[in-house]
Design an enzyme around this catalytic site. Structure first.
Site, PDB file in Angstrom:
ATOM      1  N   ASP A  34      43.093  37.634  43.033  1.00 34.35           N
ATOM      2  CA  ASP A  34      42.734  38.679  42.081  1.00 34.35           C
ATOM      3  C   ASP A  34      43.560  38.537  40.802  1.00 34.35           C
ATOM      4  OD1 ASP A  34      41.197  41.215  41.885  1.00 34.35           O
ATOM      5  OD2 ASP A  34      43.181  42.100  41.610  1.00 34.35           O
TER       6      ASP A  34
ATOM      7  N   GLU B 127      48.699  23.943  49.474  1.00 33.39           N
ATOM      8  CA  GLU B 127      48.417  22.554  49.874  1.00 33.39           C
ATOM      9  C   GLU B 127      49.337  22.036  50.974  1.00 33.39           C
ATOM     10  OE1 GLU B 127      48.254  20.263  46.272  1.00 33.39           O
ATOM     11  OE2 GLU B 127      46.155  20.814  45.922  1.00 33.39           O
TER      12      GLU B 127
HETATM   13  C1  GLC Z   1      39.791  42.481  39.869  1.00 32.80           C
HETATM   14  C2  GLC Z   1      38.847  42.919  40.961  1.00 32.80           C
HETATM   15  C3  GLC Z   1      38.436  44.336  40.693  1.00 32.80           C
HETATM   16  C4  GLC Z   1      39.675  45.203  40.716  1.00 32.80           C
HETATM   17  C5  GLC Z   1      40.730  44.693  39.743  1.00 32.80           C
HETATM   18  C6  GLC Z   1      42.056  45.325  39.994  1.00 32.80           C
HETATM   19  O1  GLC Z   1      39.198  42.447  38.636  1.00 32.80           O
HETATM   20  O2  GLC Z   1      37.770  42.033  41.037  1.00 32.80           O
HETATM   21  O3  GLC Z   1      37.474  44.791  41.608  1.00 32.80           O
HETATM   22  O4  GLC Z   1      39.332  46.528  40.394  1.00 32.80           O
HETATM   23  O5  GLC Z   1      40.931  43.307  39.866  1.00 32.80           O
HETATM   24  O6  GLC Z   1      42.612  44.844  41.176  1.00 32.80           O
END
Ligand code: GLC
Ligand code: CA
Length: 533
Positions: free
Chosen positions: A200, A257
């Protein structure tokens, strides 16, 4: 070449939003046993891997993207044993499993943050700064979800930084302890047997320690989108997207890795040229996706050509390609409005399958699902709640999967679903589409199968042909295998001339009819054409 390429190059990754996939116990929330019961469906699509939306416990302020414990699975989704069984059952079907790790921030209910509130040895695990003399935030950083990217906390008499909700405090990757703890999370899931990660906001591990203000987006570069959220009016140069973010990405990949055959891919939501998004798979992450294709809403060759023009500047980078995910309006609605024809869904799938990169296919995209429309009282996404009705948030692409047109709640749950099923999804349920060889689902299966069998489509280079809009045409080439791909990105009949067409041998995956007449291809509305040339 295909023998030596790592599995993820050119693979198709199916994104499962676990909460909305399949509910096994009637509590209205999708879960691991539910997903296990649908693995045959996923395998039959012809995808290579599954990306699971966040699987850890969460107070659900941002539906799993606020993690309160990285070491275990979310009990709403099942037990630890259920998760291990999911890994086993997926692997038995040749499907790899990637988890979604949210390590740029945690939940404010995570034990690390609770400790940090007290000062002590985790004092610097989050980004703390004194408020200004008048109590306002330390600098101008704005949250992607509205308001300042800082909240004052009386426990420390200071403010902490959060790029998203105030319940998502930014983890300080510049603190050795915090960084080591975050990296250890990856180790433990690799040991557990997951095949890789989607990271993320991978552009946002590092912040500027001097806490300098973000600059404003220059007036000349502003378009309508800049006004949609105040945070879009600044260039996120100091809160995220730092150039040394690349070193973190590299460190993460090397960690991954240590285990054979794993894949680490990241989300790059802003300024990808600065933060290492376009690095080669040996300098940063293996791959990543950025947002131009996810935000595009004007059907036509340009959004694709523009994106590949950007990618062409980073030839060593291996891209991930997504039109759809849990954050954006479903494609058929985005490109086709409320009355989008089924041919548009097929065109978009054919286009995705033809592109160079690792493909990310979002649950329901294979069915051609349109965006669901929800009433305000049904909305669960915090940003939908904030900006309704101007912006309704992300729930419209997160409603549960419609499995069975004849069952209550379309077969998703026997209880009451956490988000409503969309009535407009009934006629697109797999129970109906499975029986129709012309359906979007049947078409998606044929397309994905063809991609798996073709080195050109999976691994080949991409070369755009000089086709006049609304036709998009390109060649995918690998050794002696050369495939011409052409798309009519409009609702009108069009034709396309090319000498290559004289000896073209069409593949059986063409959609919505095209006819070759000499060196001219006559294409029906939204037709996709594939041929060996
Ligand atoms: C990313 C995720 C989203 C989330 C954000 C904060 O963009 O895809 O769904 O709200 O991060 O974690
Ligand atoms: Ca459940």
């Amino acid at each position: 070449m295909s023998g030596r390429a790592p599995w993820w190059r050119g693979a198709t990754v199916y994104q499962v939003y676990v909460r909305s996939f399949a509910d096994s116990n009637g509590d209205g929330v999708g879960d691991f046993p539910g997903l296990i019961s649908k693995l045959d469906y996923v395998a039959a699509l012809g995808v290579d891997a599954i990306w699971l939306s966040p699987t850890h416990p969460s107070p659900n302020r941002d539906w799993g993207y606020d993690v309160s414990d990285y070491d275990i699975v979310n009990p709403e989704y099942g037990t630890e044993a259920d998760f291990d069984r999911l890994l086993k059952e997926a692997h038995a079907r040749g499907l790899r499993i990637m988890t979604d790790e949210v390590l740029a921030h945690t939940s404010d209910e995570h034990a690390w943050f609770v400790e940090s509130l007290k000062g002590g040895e985790k004092a610097d695990w989050y980004v703390w700064a004194p408020a200004r003399e008048d109590g306002t935030p330390p600098n101008n950083w704005l949250s992607a979800f509205g308001g300042p990217a800082w909240s004052y906390h009386p426990a420390r008499r200071a403010s902490y930084h959060h790029k998203f909700l105030r319940q998502q405090p930014k983890l300080n990757w510049r603190a050795d302890g915090a960084r080591a703890a975050a990296l250890a999370v990856l180790d433990s899931w690799l040991k557990r047997g997951v095949d890789g990660f989607r990271l993320d906001v991978a552009n946002a591990f590092l912040h500027d320690t001097a806490l300098r203000d973000n600059p404003a987006v220059p007036q000349s570069a502003r378009d309508a989108s800049y006004w949609s959220r105040a945070a879009n009016m600044q260039l996120h140069r100091r809160d995220s997207n730092l150039e040394d973010n690349l070193q973190v990405l590299n460190e993460i990949r090397m960690r991954v890795e240590r285990y054979p055959d794993r894949f680490v891919m990241g989300e790059f939501s802003e300024d990808p040229e600065r933060c290492g998004a376009f690095a080669s798979p040996s300098e940063g992450l293996h791959s990543g996706y950025s947002f131009p294709l996810l935000h595009a809403d004007k059907l036509g060759p340009e959004f694709i050509r523009d994106h590949y023009r950007t990618l062409a500047r980073f030839p060593a980078h291996w891209p991930s390609i997504a039109f759809s995910n849990h954050d954006v309006i479903r494609t058929v609605t985005r490109f086709g409005g409320e009355k989008a024809p089924p041919a548009l869904a097929r065109l978009l799938l054919a286009l995705l399958v033809a592109l160079r990169g690792t493909l990310l296919l979002y649950q329901g995209e294979e069915l051609g699902l349109p965006e669901a429309s929800l009433r305000r009282d049904q909305i669960r996404d915090p940003i939908g709640d904030l900006y309704y009705p101007l912006y309704r948030g992300r729930d419209g692409c997160r409603t549960p999967m419609p499995w069975d047109a004849a069952a209550p709640n379309l077969g998703f749950t026997t209880g009451s679903p956490w988000l409503p099923l969309a009535p407009e999804h009934r006629e697109l349920a797999p129970s109906l589409q499975e029986r129709d060889p012309q359906s979007t689902l049947s078409c998606a299966r044929r397309l994905l199968a063809a991609r798996r069998e073709s080195d050109a489509l999976r691994l080949g280079g991409i070369e755009f042909l000089d086709a006049p809009a609304p036709v998009l045409a390109f060649l995918r080439t690998c050794a002696n295998d050369r495939v011409l791909c052409a798309f009519n990105m409009s609702a009108d009949d069009v034709s396309f001339q090319s000498d290559l067409l004289r000896h073209a041998v069409p593949l059986p995956i063409c959609t919505d009819e095209s006819r070759i007449e000499g060196d001219v291809l006559a294409m029906n509305p939204y037709a996709a054409f594939f041929a060996h040339v």
